[in-house]
Write a protein that holds these residues in place. Sequence first.
Motif, PDB file in Angstrom:
ATOM      1  N   PRO A 226      52.643  83.180 -12.645  1.00 30.41           N
ATOM      2  CA  PRO A 226      53.466  82.040 -13.069  1.00 30.41           C
ATOM      3  C   PRO A 226      53.688  81.952 -14.560  1.00 30.41           C
ATOM      4  CG  PRO A 226      51.307  81.304 -12.334  1.00 30.41           C
ATOM      5  CD  PRO A 226      51.404  82.747 -11.970  1.00 30.41           C
ATOM      6  N   ALA A 227      52.833  82.600 -15.362  1.00 29.34           N
ATOM      7  CA  ALA A 227      53.017  82.537 -16.810  1.00 29.34           C
ATOM      8  C   ALA A 227      54.165  83.408 -17.284  1.00 29.34           C
ATOM      9  CB  ALA A 227      51.748  82.957 -17.531  1.00 29.34           C
ATOM     10  N   THR A 228      54.546  84.401 -16.486  1.00 26.44           N
ATOM     11  CA  THR A 228      55.646  85.277 -16.882  1.00 26.44           C
ATOM     12  C   THR A 228      56.891  85.049 -16.032  1.00 26.44           C
ATOM     13  OG1 THR A 228      54.712  87.010 -15.462  1.00 26.44           O
ATOM     14  CG2 THR A 228      54.132  87.062 -17.802  1.00 26.44           C
ATOM     15  N   ALA A 229      56.740  84.450 -14.859  1.00 27.76           N
ATOM     16  CA  ALA A 229      57.903  84.140 -14.026  1.00 27.76           C
ATOM     17  C   ALA A 229      58.716  83.021 -14.679  1.00 27.76           C
ATOM     18  CB  ALA A 229      57.450  83.724 -12.631  1.00 27.76           C
ATOM     19  N   ARG A 230      60.013  83.178 -14.689  1.00 30.43           N
ATOM     20  CA  ARG A 230      60.889  82.163 -15.281  1.00 30.43           C
ATOM     21  C   ARG A 230      61.949  81.767 -14.252  1.00 30.43           C
ATOM     22  NH1 ARG A 230      59.672  81.733 -20.655  1.00 30.43           N
ATOM     23  NH2 ARG A 230      58.526  83.511 -21.514  1.00 30.43           N
ATOM     24  N   PRO A 231      61.583  80.855 -13.357  1.00 32.94           N
ATOM     25  CA  PRO A 231      62.536  80.435 -12.326  1.00 32.94           C
ATOM     26  C   PRO A 231      63.764  79.782 -12.942  1.00 32.94           C
ATOM     27  CG  PRO A 231      60.622  78.981 -12.398  1.00 32.94           C
ATOM     28  CD  PRO A 231      60.303  80.132 -13.274  1.00 32.94           C
ATOM     29  N   ALA A 232      64.878  79.877 -12.215  1.00 30.62           N
ATOM     30  CA  ALA A 232      66.135  79.316 -12.687  1.00 30.62           C
ATOM     31  C   ALA A 232      66.339  77.917 -12.127  1.00 30.62           C
ATOM     32  CB  ALA A 232      67.292  80.227 -12.267  1.00 30.62           C
TER      33      ALA A 232
ATOM     34  N   ASP B 267      71.497  68.991 -20.585  1.00 25.77           N
ATOM     35  CA  ASP B 267      71.733  70.173 -21.413  1.00 25.77           C
ATOM     36  C   ASP B 267      70.421  70.702 -21.967  1.00 25.77           C
ATOM     37  OD1 ASP B 267      74.423  69.939 -20.970  1.00 25.77           O
ATOM     38  OD2 ASP B 267      74.857  68.941 -22.891  1.00 25.77           O
ATOM     39  N   GLY B 268      70.275  72.032 -21.915  1.00 30.34           N
ATOM     40  CA  GLY B 268      69.075  72.663 -22.448  1.00 30.34           C
ATOM     41  C   GLY B 268      67.876  72.609 -21.530  1.00 30.34           C
ATOM     42  N   THR B 269      68.066  72.135 -20.295  1.00 28.08           N
ATOM     43  CA  THR B 269      66.942  72.043 -19.352  1.00 28.08           C
ATOM     44  C   THR B 269      67.313  72.695 -18.023  1.00 28.08           C
ATOM     45  OG1 THR B 269      67.596  69.926 -18.352  1.00 28.08           O
ATOM     46  CG2 THR B 269      66.279  69.834 -20.380  1.00 28.08           C
ATOM     47  N   LYS B 270      66.318  72.854 -17.186  1.00 28.93           N
ATOM     48  CA  LYS B 270      66.496  73.299 -15.810  1.00 28.93           C
ATOM     49  C   LYS B 270      65.560  72.503 -14.926  1.00 28.93           C
ATOM     50  CE  LYS B 270      63.221  77.151 -16.440  1.00 28.93           C
ATOM     51  NZ  LYS B 270      63.060  78.629 -16.443  1.00 28.93           N
ATOM     52  N   ARG B 271      65.879  72.442 -13.641  1.00 26.27           N
ATOM     53  CA  ARG B 271      65.055  71.712 -12.680  1.00 26.27           C
ATOM     54  C   ARG B 271      64.429  72.695 -11.700  1.00 26.27           C
ATOM     55  NH1 ARG B 271      69.849  68.742 -10.299  1.00 26.27           N
ATOM     56  NH2 ARG B 271      70.572  70.859 -10.730  1.00 26.27           N
ATOM     57  N   ILE B 272      63.111  72.592 -11.560  1.00 28.66           N
ATOM     58  CA  ILE B 272      62.369  73.472 -10.662  1.00 28.66           C
ATOM     59  C   ILE B 272      61.620  72.605  -9.655  1.00 28.66           C
ATOM     60  CG2 ILE B 272      60.668  75.323 -10.489  1.00 28.66           C
ATOM     61  CD1 ILE B 272      63.123  75.974 -12.249  1.00 28.66           C
ATOM     62  N   ALA B 273      61.812  72.877  -8.378  1.00 27.73           N
ATOM     63  CA  ALA B 273      61.027  72.189  -7.347  1.00 27.73           C
ATOM     64  C   ALA B 273      59.655  72.852  -7.263  1.00 27.73           C
ATOM     65  CB  ALA B 273      61.733  72.271  -6.003  1.00 27.73           C
ATOM     66  N   VAL B 274      58.611  72.047  -7.343  1.00 23.91           N
ATOM     67  CA  VAL B 274      57.231  72.560  -7.330  1.00 23.91           C
ATOM     68  C   VAL B 274      56.512  72.010  -6.099  1.00 23.91           C
ATOM     69  CG1 VAL B 274      55.046  72.679  -8.583  1.00 23.91           C
ATOM     70  CG2 VAL B 274      57.215  72.632  -9.858  1.00 23.91           C
TER      71      VAL B 274
ATOM     72  N   ASP C 275      64.044  78.041 -20.873  1.00 23.70           N
ATOM     73  CA  ASP C 275      63.248  79.269 -20.866  1.00 23.70           C
ATOM     74  C   ASP C 275      61.814  79.041 -20.409  1.00 23.70           C
ATOM     75  OD1 ASP C 275      62.344  77.851 -23.056  1.00 23.70           O
ATOM     76  OD2 ASP C 275      62.219  79.595 -24.395  1.00 23.70           O
ATOM     77  N   ALA C 276      61.527  77.901 -19.802  1.00 24.57           N
ATOM     78  CA  ALA C 276      60.160  77.582 -19.380  1.00 24.57           C
ATOM     79  C   ALA C 276      59.698  78.480 -18.239  1.00 24.57           C
ATOM     80  CB  ALA C 276      60.061  76.122 -18.957  1.00 24.57           C
TER      81      ALA C 276
END
Length: 224
Positions: A33-39, A77-84, A115-116
């Motif tokens: 998870p530290a290197t995965a960058r979900p969209a 703007d500048g963010t993304k949404r990830i379902a966890v 880029d989180a």
Amino acid sequence: MAAAAPAQAAGYRYWSFWESDGGKSWAYATQGPATARPADGDAIGFRFAISNGTNDTSRPSVAPDFTGICGGVEKKDGTKRIAVVVDFGGPADAPPGETPPEKPVKAGCARVREDATGAEALAEVAKPLRYDGAAMLCGIAGYPARGCGEPVAETGGTGETGQTGGTGETSGTGGAGKTPASAAPSASATAGEGGGSPSFGVLAGGAAVLALGGAAIWKARRRG
């Protein structure tokens, strides 16, 4: 008198890491998870279970429903949404002396910078997080309170006689022959203990090895 042979490990108890790209079914993560960058629009899942190697790790028991989890969260703007999705497993998966949270699954929508990483998204939804000295994720939302990736003997060598594998959906189709990624972000153990977002520049070399997945746990433990 000859010493008794150690019990054969039937599996290891740890958090596995899963991904869902744009509404697809859960799939083993191919990196940590530290290197995965979900969209934006993706889902990530974490499942606590006893796993017997590389192809039987239990999936999160809740579907990766991005719309249901993040439907009410506006994209800025500048963010993304990830379902966890965090699946704490069942009583059979619990370490000795511990009980899974009363609510077996925790889900939330992480709105993070574009880029989180997956680890940063998890920290938005399920604090406190706990890491060991090798930067492996050991506890999510305070569970379990102790231990990290312990072997479980066929006869319950860690205290649970007759312990079996994790409950819930197993790898089934789409998982055979693949290696589940352990939840092992690049993070300082002290930052994780405090429940905050880890320092992702620390232990980068170790994380690159850990990101190869759950098989890394097996190899390390068996050498011991």
